[in-house]
Motif scaffolding. Structure first.
Motif, PDB file in Angstrom:
ATOM      1  N   GLY A   1      64.425  -2.261   8.051  1.00 58.21           N
ATOM      2  CA  GLY A   1      63.831  -3.573   8.270  1.00 58.21           C
ATOM      3  C   GLY A   1      63.958  -4.060   9.690  1.00 58.21           C
TER       4      GLY A   1
ATOM      5  N   SER B   1      62.204  -6.593   3.788  1.00 60.81           N
ATOM      6  CA  SER B   1      63.044  -6.939   4.933  1.00 60.81           C
ATOM      7  C   SER B   1      62.292  -6.909   6.254  1.00 60.81           C
ATOM      8  N   GLY B   2      61.059  -6.434   6.225  1.00 60.68           N
ATOM      9  CA  GLY B   2      60.233  -6.474   7.426  1.00 60.68           C
ATOM     10  C   GLY B   2      59.466  -7.772   7.612  1.00 60.68           C
TER      11      GLY B   2
END
Length: 371
Positions: free
Chosen positions: A287, A189-190
């Motif tokens: 994230g 999610s980053g």
């Protein structure tokens, strides 16, 4: 192309007792890490990576703490996801629009909301109830819902929002999202150079493949997870003739490390946000940070310190309370797996050739107490 990473182990060679004492001191083993850090309070010990924790009494409070630290001056946009089981929202943080707040649809952190403007509710009313929209309307907060008929179609809707904001993606990331959710999706999610799509069954696999073609990724497709998650045959269907590669490890923890190393190629800071490999809500909200990567930790914290040092990490922020990532796990992540001195370790260091005169951990501690 495959990126597969594995844990490694270290062997201790022969050392004199004096060198052992020095080695233990230099690695921080003789300085116990303080337990129960308050949120945002950094702890450092000799030989350990700096560590702090962002953890509330529950996932809702943790998401508010993360929002405040990731966006201390507020954010134009923010995402709202279910605190119960946010499987719809796992790919949402890759939008990079702002923090992800978790909610039960009833309780809100008004202090946090005061610094935010437009809310994007991720998932249908079964995930985030319509009471959320009523609340935002009453408080003058602009809001919009991003949803599909199921978790995979919601991911496709998020991908469309990603493209409308950022244009043609460099990559499209894809993985299977079944059951309680995908740990590989939250570990990724980053990413900021493309959206994350998910599938569950053959029908959603082909739907994801069609969406990938419509998004036209410049450099191809990145499959998240090993062949037990997404088979090579499925990956080829998803890619539809586009170049593709895989980020994977032996388990979800190693896969998170593979993904972190991938993301670090475009990051200026190597900071680790550490979350439980099973409490995916905390990893998802992490994230929102733009200055580091997410690692998922096993219950015993094994491997994390070694990986962190290989990435030249400047520190570790634990995301989640001590109920999901215990202090002992956080300590091992910061200081290494040798943070607890065992009989076998002490004897191996003092008497590498073996002897029945080797002192035990108890006698070592007794001797140390006498100076």
């Amino acid at each position: 192309m495959f990126s597969t990473l594995h844990r490694s182990s270290f062997r201790h060679g022969g050392l004199t007792a004096g060198v052992v004492v020095a080695a233990l001191a230099l690695t921080g083993l003789m300085v116990p890490l303080a337990q129960g850090a308050e949120s945002g309070e950094t702890q450092t010990n000799l030989g350990c990576l700096p560590q702090d924790r962002l953890g509330g009494q529950n996932a809702i409070e943790t998401s508010a703490l993360v929002a405040a630290q990731a966006y201390p001056e507020g954010s134009e946009n923010f995402l709202v996801a279910s605190a119960r089981n946010p499987v719809d929202a796992l790919p949402a943080a890759a939008l990079g629009w702002g923090p992800v707040l978790l909610t039960d649809g009833l309780n809100w952190d008004l202090h946090t909301l005061a610094t935010l403007n437009t809310a994007y509710i991720v998932g249908g009313p079964g995930a985030v109830p319509t009471s959320a929209e009523m609340f935002f309307a009453e408080h003058g907060i602009e809001h919009q819902r991003i949803q599909g008929a199921d978790r995979n179609q919601t991911a496709a809707a998020i991908a469309d929002f990603w493209a409308s904001t950022n244009g043609q993606p460099e990559y499209v990331y894809v993985t299977r999202n079944a059951g309680a959710g995908s740990p590989d999706a939250v570990a990724a999610s980053g990413v900021r150079n493309g959206p994350i799509l998910t599938f569950t069954n053959p029908a959603s696999l082909h739907a994801a493949a069609a969406k990938i073609q419509s998004l036209k990724p410049q450099s191809g497709v990145v499959v998240l997870g090993g062949t037990s998650v997404v088979s090579d045959a499925e990956a080829q269907v998803l890619a539809g003739g586009l170049p593709w590669q895989r980020l994977s490890g032996q388990d979800r923890y190693e896969t998170s490390w593979a993904i972190a190393n991938w993301i670090l190629q475009s990051k200026t800071r190597s900071h680790i946000y550490l979350s439980s490999g099973h409490a995916l809500k905390d990893a998802m909200v992490a994230g929102a940070f733009n200055d580091g990567v997410i690692l998922l930790t096993p219950p015993d914290g094994s491997g994390i310190n070694e990986w962190a040092r290989m990435m030249n990490a400047d520190g570790i922020t634990v995301v989640g309370g001590s109920g999901v990532v215990p202090d002992s796990t956080a300590q091992i992540a910061a200081c290494g797996e040798t943070a607890g001195i065992t009989n076998s370790l002490v004897q191996g260091l003092l008497y590498p050739l073996g002897t029945d005169q080797a002192c035990s951990t108890a006698s070592w501690n007794a001797a140390e107490s006498l100076g």
